[in-house]
Design a protein around this motif. Sequence first.
Motif, PDB file in Angstrom:
ATOM      1  N   LEU B 167       0.830  -1.207   0.000  1.00  0.00           N
ATOM      2  CA  LEU B 167       0.000   0.000   0.000  1.00  0.00           C
ATOM      3  C   LEU B 167       0.862   1.255   0.000  1.00  0.00           C
ATOM      4  O   LEU B 167       0.572   2.236  -0.688  1.00  0.00           O
ATOM      5  CB  LEU B 167      -0.911   0.012   1.233  1.00  0.00           C
ATOM      6  CG  LEU B 167      -2.087  -0.946   1.213  1.00  0.00           C
ATOM      7  CD1 LEU B 167      -2.751  -0.995   2.579  1.00  0.00           C
ATOM      8  CD2 LEU B 167      -3.097  -0.516   0.170  1.00  0.00           C
ATOM      9  N   ILE B 168       1.938   1.218   0.780  1.00  0.00           N
ATOM     10  CA  ILE B 168       2.809   2.391   0.882  1.00  0.00           C
ATOM     11  C   ILE B 168       3.453   2.696  -0.474  1.00  0.00           C
ATOM     12  O   ILE B 168       3.576   3.857  -0.873  1.00  0.00           O
ATOM     13  CB  ILE B 168       3.869   2.182   1.988  1.00  0.00           C
ATOM     14  CG1 ILE B 168       3.176   2.182   3.357  1.00  0.00           C
ATOM     15  CG2 ILE B 168       4.937   3.272   1.936  1.00  0.00           C
ATOM     16  CD1 ILE B 168       4.041   1.698   4.507  1.00  0.00           C
ATOM     17  N   VAL B 169       3.833   1.641  -1.213  1.00  0.00           N
ATOM     18  CA  VAL B 169       4.414   1.853  -2.547  1.00  0.00           C
ATOM     19  C   VAL B 169       3.414   2.618  -3.429  1.00  0.00           C
ATOM     20  O   VAL B 169       3.776   3.579  -4.119  1.00  0.00           O
ATOM     21  CB  VAL B 169       4.806   0.509  -3.195  1.00  0.00           C
ATOM     22  CG1 VAL B 169       5.087   0.678  -4.681  1.00  0.00           C
ATOM     23  CG2 VAL B 169       6.022  -0.067  -2.480  1.00  0.00           C
ATOM     24  N   ALA B 170       2.136   2.208  -3.362  1.00  0.00           N
ATOM     25  CA  ALA B 170       1.115   2.925  -4.140  1.00  0.00           C
ATOM     26  C   ALA B 170       1.016   4.379  -3.673  1.00  0.00           C
ATOM     27  O   ALA B 170       0.893   5.302  -4.487  1.00  0.00           O
ATOM     28  CB  ALA B 170      -0.235   2.224  -4.011  1.00  0.00           C
ATOM     29  N   GLY B 171       1.091   4.589  -2.363  1.00  0.00           N
ATOM     30  CA  GLY B 171       1.044   5.954  -1.822  1.00  0.00           C
ATOM     31  C   GLY B 171       2.216   6.794  -2.311  1.00  0.00           C
ATOM     32  O   GLY B 171       2.056   7.966  -2.659  1.00  0.00           O
ATOM     33  N   ILE B 172       3.389   6.188  -2.349  1.00  0.00           N
ATOM     34  CA  ILE B 172       4.577   6.898  -2.822  1.00  0.00           C
ATOM     35  C   ILE B 172       4.414   7.263  -4.301  1.00  0.00           C
ATOM     36  O   ILE B 172       4.748   8.369  -4.714  1.00  0.00           O
ATOM     37  CB  ILE B 172       5.841   6.039  -2.586  1.00  0.00           C
ATOM     38  CG1 ILE B 172       6.114   5.905  -1.087  1.00  0.00           C
ATOM     39  CG2 ILE B 172       7.059   6.637  -3.303  1.00  0.00           C
ATOM     40  CD1 ILE B 172       7.239   4.941  -0.742  1.00  0.00           C
TER      41      ILE B 172
END
Lengths: 294, 299
Positions: B167-172
């Motif tokens: 999820l964090i990768v998508a946020g980044i």
Amino acid sequence: MAAIVTPTQQVIPPRKRRKIAVSRWLVHVTLFVLAVIWLTPSVGLLITSFRPREAIASSGWWTAFTPARFTFENYALVLNAQGMGDSFLNSFKITLPSTFFPLFFASIAAYALAWVQFRGRNVLQLVILALLVIPIQITLVPVLQFFNQFKLTGTYLGIWIAHTAYGMPFAIYLLTNFFSSLPREILESAKIDGANHWVIFSRIVIPLSVPALASLGIFQFMWVWNDLLVALIFMSDPASQPVTVRIQALLGTYATEWHIMSAAAFISMSIPLMVFFALQRYFVAGLTAGAVKT
Amino acid sequence: MSKNNLLGWFFVFPAVILIVAFLIYPTIRTIQLSFDKGLGFKPTEYVGFDNYVNLFTRDRFFFDISQFPPHGAVFNTVVWLVLFTVGTVGIGLVVAVLANSVRYEVLIKTIIFIPMAISFTAAGIIWRFVYSPDVNTGILNAILIGLFPSADPIPWLGRIDIVNVALIVAGIWIWTGFCMVILSAALKGLPQEIMEAAQVDGANSWQTFWKITIPMLMPTIAVITTTMVINVLKAFDLVYIMTAGGPRGASRIIGFTMYWETFQNGKPGYGSAVAVIMLLLMLPFVIVNIRRFRNQEQS
């Protein structure tokens, strides 16, 4: 770093020059890799949205060009049978007034905060600054109860008012900053010529502030169009829900039906992407105004 | 003077009404609800600090220190704060600096910035697609199987140990463009003479970057880091669309928990307590904002 040092270039020894060439090459490779990483997810889904359902299920989108078989059927299906067409219109019905009203109320308030010396002005400015970072989650339950009581839940009027209120702190903050940067002399001389505050506001300040109003308007438009949380709570009725809520509902039934999900996603993105490419400069200015202090 | 008072308040009146009715009064009301069961979205049964106590002692989806590493929304939010902030600011800085020296600067910056224009909902769909466990759909698994034919596809969003990072990768991917734009503007505003002087003194571009560019960009880095931290503390959409907090509550974050407890679990009082915790986490930034404003007024 690049070509600024032309006169000294002859002095650089060949070994160092080779090193510079290698590092230049590294810069290009790094940027290329990042560009590929950033583009691949969207391009993949875009290609998928034009592929027939059986093709999506049997082969990856990266093989889509051999042989090339594309169709608009997914879009037709999603727009008609899956209600994205109606949601698309709903998004406009929600977004346009939710962009205009905050702009209007914030600009008159910002004018007073920037140019009228009234008691309580400083306190008001501090309150607005504090509210800039407040998460809207903290307001949702009481506002919903209030809306239920006055039968505003699920109505366009309700969500217009909610978005207008939620957009207020940032809009007032941005416009107050901009209005107070206008040259004092222009406003003073208008006052000497006998213009009252309303005339100064509507004939001088507003025309001079078109770039700021455009940035803010585009920011607010994108924010409301892309909003999920507020619409999810106040506009959940299928007949009036905007594209974001519709997609969320489709996800419940068709999570792995990529011919539906891909087309739905790109329908929802079409307007923001058009606005972005047409008005990029204003959009970036509005988006970054909160972070870069003036 | 009194004429100005009247006029000033007349101009700000609509805005003040909206702010009081939709932001200030509801905030107070939510604080009140957080000490209540809040059924039907209004105070029904006062429960004192029960909601808060339960959040921190009984809710393993919110705060669980019975195992190591700790679990729950609070700790997921901490992971987000660290990885997301470092990722967005770090990659944003790399792109801003590297793009500054190439002829296709506008193109590369546009590519990185595009995700900022679309909704988190659409971005969530895009990344669900990337992470699909079906090798005919998800490119990540297709690459994985292409490289290691004997491996099994990884359900990136279905594994407790991977889901948060996924999820964090998508946020980044979404927010890096924002950091990049602001850093790039700051970079172009730096006085060029200092860089040139350093180069004349024999500093290579690596040294110039670490010893001059970074220190001079520090105020900007601080501002965008703050913005990214605030983003994480408010975040809701991406988690809701991509995992709905799952699998088994493993990807819940604070902003998501507030929505989930209030509107899905039907516990508005409990959700309100989460909202109040969000508010408390924001207070330092309120103070920073106000202090910055005071400094501006003085200068």
